[in-house]
Design a protein around this motif. Sequence first.
Motif, PDB file in Angstrom:
ATOM      1  N   ILE A   1      -8.753   3.872   3.497  1.00 10.02           N
ATOM      2  CA  ILE A   1      -9.145   3.783   2.028  1.00 10.02           C
ATOM      3  C   ILE A   1     -10.863   4.305   1.656  1.00 10.02           C
ATOM      4  CG2 ILE A   1      -9.318   2.389   0.013  1.00 10.02           C
ATOM      5  CD1 ILE A   1      -6.638   0.805   1.215  1.00 10.02           C
TER       6      ILE A   1
ATOM      7  N   ASN B   1      -5.694   1.141   7.999  1.00 14.41           N
ATOM      8  CA  ASN B   1      -5.441   1.516   6.570  1.00 14.41           C
ATOM      9  C   ASN B   1      -6.789   1.195   5.665  1.00 14.41           C
ATOM     10  OD1 ASN B   1      -2.939   2.408   7.154  1.00 14.41           O
ATOM     11  ND2 ASN B   1      -1.995   0.493   6.481  1.00 14.41           N
TER      12      ASN B   1
ATOM     13  N   ASN C   1     -11.815   7.535   2.131  1.00 14.84           N
ATOM     14  CA  ASN C   1     -11.089   8.121   0.919  1.00 14.84           C
ATOM     15  C   ASN C   1     -10.079   9.212   1.552  1.00 14.84           C
ATOM     16  OD1 ASN C   1     -11.007   8.170  -1.991  1.00 14.84           O
ATOM     17  ND2 ASN C   1     -11.599  10.284  -1.888  1.00 14.84           N
TER      18      ASN C   1
ATOM     19  N   LEU D   1       0.968  -1.274   0.254  1.00 17.62           N
ATOM     20  CA  LEU D   1      -0.006   0.087  -0.030  1.00 17.62           C
ATOM     21  C   LEU D   1       0.888   1.295   0.078  1.00 17.62           C
ATOM     22  CD1 LEU D   1      -2.824   1.463   0.444  1.00 17.62           C
ATOM     23  CD2 LEU D   1      -2.632   1.033   2.755  1.00 17.62           C
TER      24      LEU D   1
ATOM     25  N   ILE E   1      -7.277   7.897   2.255  1.00 14.76           N
ATOM     26  CA  ILE E   1      -6.253   7.410   1.287  1.00 14.76           C
ATOM     27  C   ILE E   1      -6.946   7.358  -0.123  1.00 14.76           C
ATOM     28  CG2 ILE E   1      -4.764   5.382   0.738  1.00 14.76           C
ATOM     29  CD1 ILE E   1      -4.324   4.568   3.606  1.00 14.76           C
TER      30      ILE E   1
ATOM     31  N   ILE F   1      -6.075   4.439  -3.812  1.00 14.00           N
ATOM     32  CA  ILE F   1      -6.712   3.306  -3.892  1.00 14.00           C
ATOM     33  C   ILE F   1      -8.068   3.545  -4.446  1.00 14.00           C
ATOM     34  CG2 ILE F   1      -7.285   1.258  -3.031  1.00 14.00           C
ATOM     35  CD1 ILE F   1      -4.270   1.401  -3.356  1.00 14.00           C
TER      36      ILE F   1
END
Length: 291
Positions: free
Chosen positions: A248, A244, A251, A216, A253, A256
């Motif tokens: 994701i 993590n 959002n 990642l 992160i 991805i």
Amino acid sequence: MNYELVTLIRRGNPEWEGIAERLHCEAEKLISVLPSPEFSKSIEDLKFEGINLFDYLTRRSYDLSQSLFFNRAPVPSFSEIFMNEDYSISIIHEGQEIGIMELFQNTRRLVKNIQYLHENGEKDYIEEYAIDGKIFSEIFYFNNLPQEIHFYNDKKIPVISYFFYEGRLEYVSLNDQRTGEVKEGFKSLDSFISEQVAKIITSIDQVRISFLGLELTALSKTNSHNILRLNESPFDENGEVKGNLLAILTNKIDYIQEVEVSLETKQSLIKKGVPVSKVKVIRERKKEYES
């Protein structure tokens, strides 16, 4: 191009088998981001196209018609290579064991590394060899803790170097191919890998990963279309959505764009009340997707 990004090829690992199947069916090329002295042989055996980040940066070449058998290893003059009853291999000099040799598994006794020892038995340094018998890296120790690791090109110039403090990796350098002088420095392995991966992968590429660790992080500076095929539990030991993964799905992160899971996993995430707009249910047998 479609890539599958992994840390290492882990043959025999059940999770790796699923990744290998996807490589044959869905991806065009593998990217491995950690140093691997036998990467070239592995992708030849598995019939993949692939890039190992460290081989790519050092511009290391492989000649798989060549090899280094244990009895021809470049040990100090007047030393004896001695195979013990338990099949371990000692380097003996003037009656004293000065080193221990490790062989690649499932090969005809090809040298993987030689660990040299101080008189008190502590580690001095390790010479690591690639599958074709060329020197791959050297690891230097002090008080049994690593101090430096140097990854070499074909001319034994250190192109990538690790520097440690009290056993912890503190600095990574990318060095000149001809002189070994430092060109760029990085304060962590994560930073080094993410910067270099972003120079390989372009905005028109698609990259799939399977885990929430270094894979990642490696994509953090890319602008490709990135997919997580979740191969691990979405929950931590307390039954909460892993940090993590939650980042994701919410959002935080944002690099991805999709998370591929089983129907059961999607339903369990819905029960937790987390957003699932990025989630795609994948049916392995038919290779079909649905939102």
